[in-house]
Design a protein around this motif. Sequence first.
Motif, PDB file in Angstrom:
ATOM      1  N   THR A 146      15.878 -42.029 -23.905  1.00 40.31           N
ATOM      2  CA  THR A 146      16.390 -40.689 -24.169  1.00 40.31           C
ATOM      3  C   THR A 146      15.285 -39.777 -24.692  1.00 40.31           C
ATOM      4  O   THR A 146      15.133 -38.634 -24.258  1.00 40.31           O
ATOM      5  CB  THR A 146      17.541 -40.750 -25.192  1.00 40.31           C
ATOM      6  OG1 THR A 146      18.591 -41.561 -24.665  1.00 40.31           O
ATOM      7  CG2 THR A 146      18.085 -39.363 -25.490  1.00 40.31           C
ATOM      8  N   SER A 147      14.495 -40.296 -25.619  1.00 38.93           N
ATOM      9  CA  SER A 147      13.406 -39.511 -26.190  1.00 38.93           C
ATOM     10  C   SER A 147      12.341 -39.213 -25.148  1.00 38.93           C
ATOM     11  O   SER A 147      11.862 -38.072 -25.032  1.00 38.93           O
ATOM     12  CB  SER A 147      12.792 -40.278 -27.364  1.00 38.93           C
ATOM     13  OG  SER A 147      11.674 -39.591 -27.878  1.00 38.93           O
ATOM     14  N   ALA A 148      11.962 -40.217 -24.373  1.00 36.47           N
ATOM     15  CA  ALA A 148      10.882 -40.060 -23.396  1.00 36.47           C
ATOM     16  C   ALA A 148      11.239 -39.054 -22.313  1.00 36.47           C
ATOM     17  O   ALA A 148      10.359 -38.364 -21.775  1.00 36.47           O
ATOM     18  CB  ALA A 148      10.549 -41.411 -22.770  1.00 36.47           C
ATOM     19  N   ASN A 149      12.522 -38.949 -22.000  1.00 36.99           N
ATOM     20  CA  ASN A 149      12.943 -38.047 -20.937  1.00 36.99           C
ATOM     21  C   ASN A 149      12.596 -36.600 -21.250  1.00 36.99           C
ATOM     22  O   ASN A 149      11.935 -35.912 -20.474  1.00 36.99           O
ATOM     23  CB  ASN A 149      14.441 -38.191 -20.702  1.00 36.99           C
ATOM     24  CG  ASN A 149      14.930 -37.337 -19.560  1.00 36.99           C
ATOM     25  OD1 ASN A 149      14.590 -37.569 -18.413  1.00 36.99           O
ATOM     26  ND2 ASN A 149      15.729 -36.322 -19.883  1.00 36.99           N
ATOM     27  N   TYR A 150      13.037 -36.117 -22.396  1.00 34.74           N
ATOM     28  CA  TYR A 150      12.775 -34.709 -22.696  1.00 34.74           C
ATOM     29  C   TYR A 150      11.349 -34.488 -23.172  1.00 34.74           C
ATOM     30  O   TYR A 150      10.810 -33.379 -23.062  1.00 34.74           O
ATOM     31  CB  TYR A 150      13.777 -34.160 -23.716  1.00 34.74           C
ATOM     32  CG  TYR A 150      13.898 -32.664 -23.589  1.00 34.74           C
ATOM     33  CD1 TYR A 150      14.525 -32.106 -22.485  1.00 34.74           C
ATOM     34  CD2 TYR A 150      13.321 -31.810 -24.516  1.00 34.74           C
ATOM     35  CE1 TYR A 150      14.594 -30.735 -22.325  1.00 34.74           C
ATOM     36  CE2 TYR A 150      13.385 -30.441 -24.368  1.00 34.74           C
ATOM     37  CZ  TYR A 150      14.027 -29.901 -23.268  1.00 34.74           C
ATOM     38  OH  TYR A 150      14.082 -28.548 -23.114  1.00 34.74           O
ATOM     39  N   TYR A 151      10.700 -35.516 -23.699  1.00 30.27           N
ATOM     40  CA  TYR A 151       9.265 -35.446 -24.021  1.00 30.27           C
ATOM     41  C   TYR A 151       8.468 -35.106 -22.764  1.00 30.27           C
ATOM     42  O   TYR A 151       7.642 -34.191 -22.751  1.00 30.27           O
ATOM     43  CB  TYR A 151       8.837 -36.794 -24.612  1.00 30.27           C
ATOM     44  CG  TYR A 151       7.354 -37.054 -24.617  1.00 30.27           C
ATOM     45  CD1 TYR A 151       6.517 -36.444 -25.543  1.00 30.27           C
ATOM     46  CD2 TYR A 151       6.796 -37.964 -23.707  1.00 30.27           C
ATOM     47  CE1 TYR A 151       5.144 -36.703 -25.554  1.00 30.27           C
ATOM     48  CE2 TYR A 151       5.435 -38.234 -23.720  1.00 30.27           C
ATOM     49  CZ  TYR A 151       4.612 -37.600 -24.641  1.00 30.27           C
ATOM     50  OH  TYR A 151       3.267 -37.867 -24.641  1.00 30.27           O
ATOM     51  N   LYS A 152       8.739 -35.844 -21.700  1.00 30.81           N
ATOM     52  CA  LYS A 152       8.025 -35.594 -20.453  1.00 30.81           C
ATOM     53  C   LYS A 152       8.433 -34.257 -19.848  1.00 30.81           C
ATOM     54  O   LYS A 152       7.609 -33.535 -19.275  1.00 30.81           O
ATOM     55  CB  LYS A 152       8.299 -36.733 -19.461  1.00 30.81           C
ATOM     56  CG  LYS A 152       7.410 -36.720 -18.235  1.00 30.81           C
ATOM     57  CD  LYS A 152       7.568 -37.999 -17.428  1.00 30.81           C
ATOM     58  CE  LYS A 152       6.621 -38.022 -16.235  1.00 30.81           C
ATOM     59  NZ  LYS A 152       6.745 -39.283 -15.462  1.00 30.81           N
ATOM     60  N   ASN A 153       9.693 -33.904 -19.998  1.00 30.02           N
ATOM     61  CA  ASN A 153      10.180 -32.613 -19.531  1.00 30.02           C
ATOM     62  C   ASN A 153       9.414 -31.475 -20.198  1.00 30.02           C
ATOM     63  O   ASN A 153       9.000 -30.505 -19.543  1.00 30.02           O
ATOM     64  CB  ASN A 153      11.682 -32.495 -19.811  1.00 30.02           C
ATOM     65  CG  ASN A 153      12.267 -31.172 -19.387  1.00 30.02           C
ATOM     66  OD1 ASN A 153      12.049 -30.151 -20.029  1.00 30.02           O
ATOM     67  ND2 ASN A 153      13.046 -31.184 -18.335  1.00 30.02           N
ATOM     68  N   ALA A 154       9.216 -31.576 -21.520  1.00 32.40           N
ATOM     69  CA  ALA A 154       8.522 -30.520 -22.257  1.00 32.40           C
ATOM     70  C   ALA A 154       7.072 -30.399 -21.807  1.00 32.40           C
ATOM     71  O   ALA A 154       6.533 -29.290 -21.679  1.00 32.40           O
ATOM     72  CB  ALA A 154       8.590 -30.801 -23.759  1.00 32.40           C
ATOM     73  N   ILE A 155       6.413 -31.541 -21.564  1.00 33.34           N
ATOM     74  CA  ILE A 155       5.034 -31.509 -21.067  1.00 33.34           C
ATOM     75  C   ILE A 155       4.988 -30.826 -19.705  1.00 33.34           C
ATOM     76  O   ILE A 155       4.146 -29.950 -19.449  1.00 33.34           O
ATOM     77  CB  ILE A 155       4.475 -32.943 -20.971  1.00 33.34           C
ATOM     78  CG1 ILE A 155       4.310 -33.540 -22.372  1.00 33.34           C
ATOM     79  CG2 ILE A 155       3.143 -32.952 -20.223  1.00 33.34           C
ATOM     80  CD1 ILE A 155       3.939 -35.007 -22.369  1.00 33.34           C
ATOM     81  N   GLY A 156       5.891 -31.216 -18.818  1.00 34.43           N
ATOM     82  CA  GLY A 156       5.932 -30.622 -17.487  1.00 34.43           C
ATOM     83  C   GLY A 156       6.283 -29.150 -17.515  1.00 34.43           C
ATOM     84  O   GLY A 156       5.732 -28.347 -16.741  1.00 34.43           O
ATOM     85  N   MET A 157       7.194 -28.770 -18.412  1.00 38.40           N
ATOM     86  CA  MET A 157       7.564 -27.367 -18.528  1.00 38.40           C
ATOM     87  C   MET A 157       6.365 -26.516 -18.899  1.00 38.40           C
ATOM     88  O   MET A 157       6.097 -25.469 -18.275  1.00 38.40           O
ATOM     89  CB  MET A 157       8.673 -27.202 -19.578  1.00 38.40           C
ATOM     90  CG  MET A 157       9.185 -25.788 -19.717  1.00 38.40           C
ATOM     91  SD  MET A 157      10.396 -25.617 -21.049  1.00 38.40           S
ATOM     92  CE  MET A 157      11.719 -26.662 -20.455  1.00 38.40           C
ATOM     93  N   ASN A 158       5.623 -26.933 -19.910  1.00 36.29           N
ATOM     94  CA  ASN A 158       4.440 -26.172 -20.310  1.00 36.29           C
ATOM     95  C   ASN A 158       3.425 -26.073 -19.181  1.00 36.29           C
ATOM     96  O   ASN A 158       2.830 -25.017 -18.942  1.00 36.29           O
ATOM     97  CB  ASN A 158       3.799 -26.824 -21.534  1.00 36.29           C
ATOM     98  CG  ASN A 158       4.520 -26.472 -22.825  1.00 36.29           C
ATOM     99  OD1 ASN A 158       5.628 -25.951 -22.800  1.00 36.29           O
ATOM    100  ND2 ASN A 158       3.896 -26.762 -23.946  1.00 36.29           N
ATOM    101  N   LEU A 159       3.213 -27.184 -18.481  1.00 37.18           N
ATOM    102  CA  LEU A 159       2.253 -27.210 -17.386  1.00 37.18           C
ATOM    103  C   LEU A 159       2.636 -26.234 -16.283  1.00 37.18           C
ATOM    104  O   LEU A 159       1.807 -25.415 -15.837  1.00 37.18           O
ATOM    105  CB  LEU A 159       2.169 -28.629 -16.817  1.00 37.18           C
ATOM    106  CG  LEU A 159       1.371 -28.790 -15.516  1.00 37.18           C
ATOM    107  CD1 LEU A 159      -0.104 -28.538 -15.781  1.00 37.18           C
ATOM    108  CD2 LEU A 159       1.579 -30.179 -14.918  1.00 37.18           C
TER     109      LEU A 159
END
Length: 725
Positions: free
Chosen positions: A339-352
């Motif tokens: 659950t944590s890793a999902n939105y963590y990666k989402n946030a990285i991708g969003m910024n990129l």
Amino acid sequence: MIKSKEQELTSKEQGLRIAKSPSKLGWFLLSLMFFALMGNVRADEGMWLLSLLKKNNAEQMKALGLKIPIEKIVSEDGALSESVVGFGMSATASIISGTGLVLTNYHCAYSAIQQYVTPTNDIFQNGFWAATMTQELPVHDLIITVNKKILDISDEVRAEMQAKNARQAIDAVTRKYQQKYPSNKVLLKSYKNNTMFVMFLQLQYKDVRLVGVAPKNVTKFGGETDNFMWPRYSADFAYFRIYTDKNGAPAAYAKTNIPLVTKNYLHISTAGYQKNDFAMSMGYPGMSDRNATSYKISEKTQALNPPLIAVRKLRQAIWLEEMDKSPLLKQLYAEQYATSANYYKNAIGMNLWIDKLKIVSNKEKEEHQWQDWISKDQSKQAMYGNALQDLRKLIEENSPYQRALTYYTEGFATPGVLNFIVGFGKSFQDYTANIKIRHSLQKDLTSTAKSHYMNFHIDVDKRITKAILKLLIDSLPTNLQPAYFTVKNLHSAASIDQYIDEIYHQSVFGDSNKLQAWLNNPVIAINNDPLMQLGEAIEAKRREVFSTCSSNSNKAYRYSAAYTNSLADYKANAYYPDADRTLRLSYGTISDLHLDGKTIPYQTTFGGLIATAKNSTNKDYFLHRKLEEMWQTKDFGKYGMNGDMPVCFVTNGDVTGGNSGSPMLDAYGKITGLVFDCNWESMTREFNFEKDLHKVICVDIRYMLLITEKFSTTKRIMEEIEKAN
């Protein structure tokens, strides 16, 4: 996997504010009030209200290839919409048989599976298949929501508004329908600045049981490595069943309950698909903000996402290291990590991708156009002229506080001692006084503590607490840290390590047995407990920061409301409101991904899965022996194609968090696949839609059936599905 941002709001206080004061949520939550009023709407963009399909979308959908009448999708008699259900609070599912069989994503089933994982039977790794209905496993705290009717009642509410304000009118109409349909939940939603109103009559089923899941290395092949990536090879699905009382009504779990009997369920198509075929999905997207201002998006990338990324990266590294040491810890933390890793990666991708696609500068251009529009009308200039400038100033002033608030909410959001103290510490402080008048209090707190402490390991929690405190002192200015840190001289890694070791050893909260002993004999003053004091100090500072953010948001409300209210006039024509956990439909076509001059095909196959596994040492690509055997024998049954097997595919539809588990339907309204993710290039979906880049990733229904057939230890599930079709 697609996750709803609602799942990221872990602060109890924020939750209370949402419930009690929706008009003052603050600029950081005002996205729920913005409406995407889109001129020149493209057929494949939009999370559309079903009640407006006939008016806004019927012709476009037919032009793309829809073969059934719009009325077949949604009507007062149910149609397809009645079979697409809300799965818990943040996912979607489908009823696929007349006896209540439900299909959703495997990753949406994590918490249900976790309830039945034991040291001797890890069903994450082994899978689970109920051989009989009596073996189907009741899932605690899971509700499935069915929309029985979806009605546009705008005229009715507007008539009430002639004598009442909007809130009073909505309440009056809601009461009327609640009296008319007492067994239903009545949900009345307001859109387009209180000019359009949609009513959802719902049934909520609380007896839901786990029927079958395949092993995790099959359902989540590729793991976190492939999360948000295309191509994909995951068999991301799971089966559940709805149960009712003997009269067919929703009821709490009981052994005497029976499977839901229904005539309305989705049918499955194994005919396959071709590129450019029409495809539509229905689901419950949780949140979008398609009219966010440029500075709201900048705040997301500069003040909100960085602390989220920092905290989760730190905690996930500890979890991963500890899980690798122990199978028991892996079982304990698997769901929390995913659950944590999902939105963590989402946030990285969003910024990129916000940076790569120049979304902020594009929004600035739109705002300049809006400013030119109001400047040509004196009345509009007077009403809205300074709205954006004033809103921008407040957001920039609030940014340090919002950043700090994110550190606090993210840092102490997961199960642990400090999280427990914040949630239930007051009950322990008042325990000796209240036990005299509430005799069940000891039993209640014992149960509460037991259920909480079983969700974490105390040594892992201690290690995480040390890491988070170090991150806070390194990341926040002294004025935004608890004064308690200075009192206890917690300004170095060494001092934090020593202090946390000491207080976890001394505190009654540092061990569930000591906590139980205190409840039996509360002779120690709990207010003097060192972990209680640390938890209270952190929570007091969080509340202080939250109060500042809230005050600024109250000031910003009139500016954001002015801007929002202007949009209906500025961007007229067909529109879809932002996602809000109501049933929506999106449509488009099955299509390749074109990226950087390359074409990535719309479909993956079993051969590609095998090649990926063979060419990698990454544990996320571990190849289950049964998959290897299926490839060696080419045993794909009736689902194979030219010696290979379809696995996943993509469409160019428009979905977001909450759509996980949504059925992907063909032109005839039959299931061809199951939505389980978006691609890496679509991490900006919260704020915009990129027709040529954003893809919806689906597992092929034929692959799901093949995995069910090969991995299930019982034939009854396949027999039930085949009978239903």
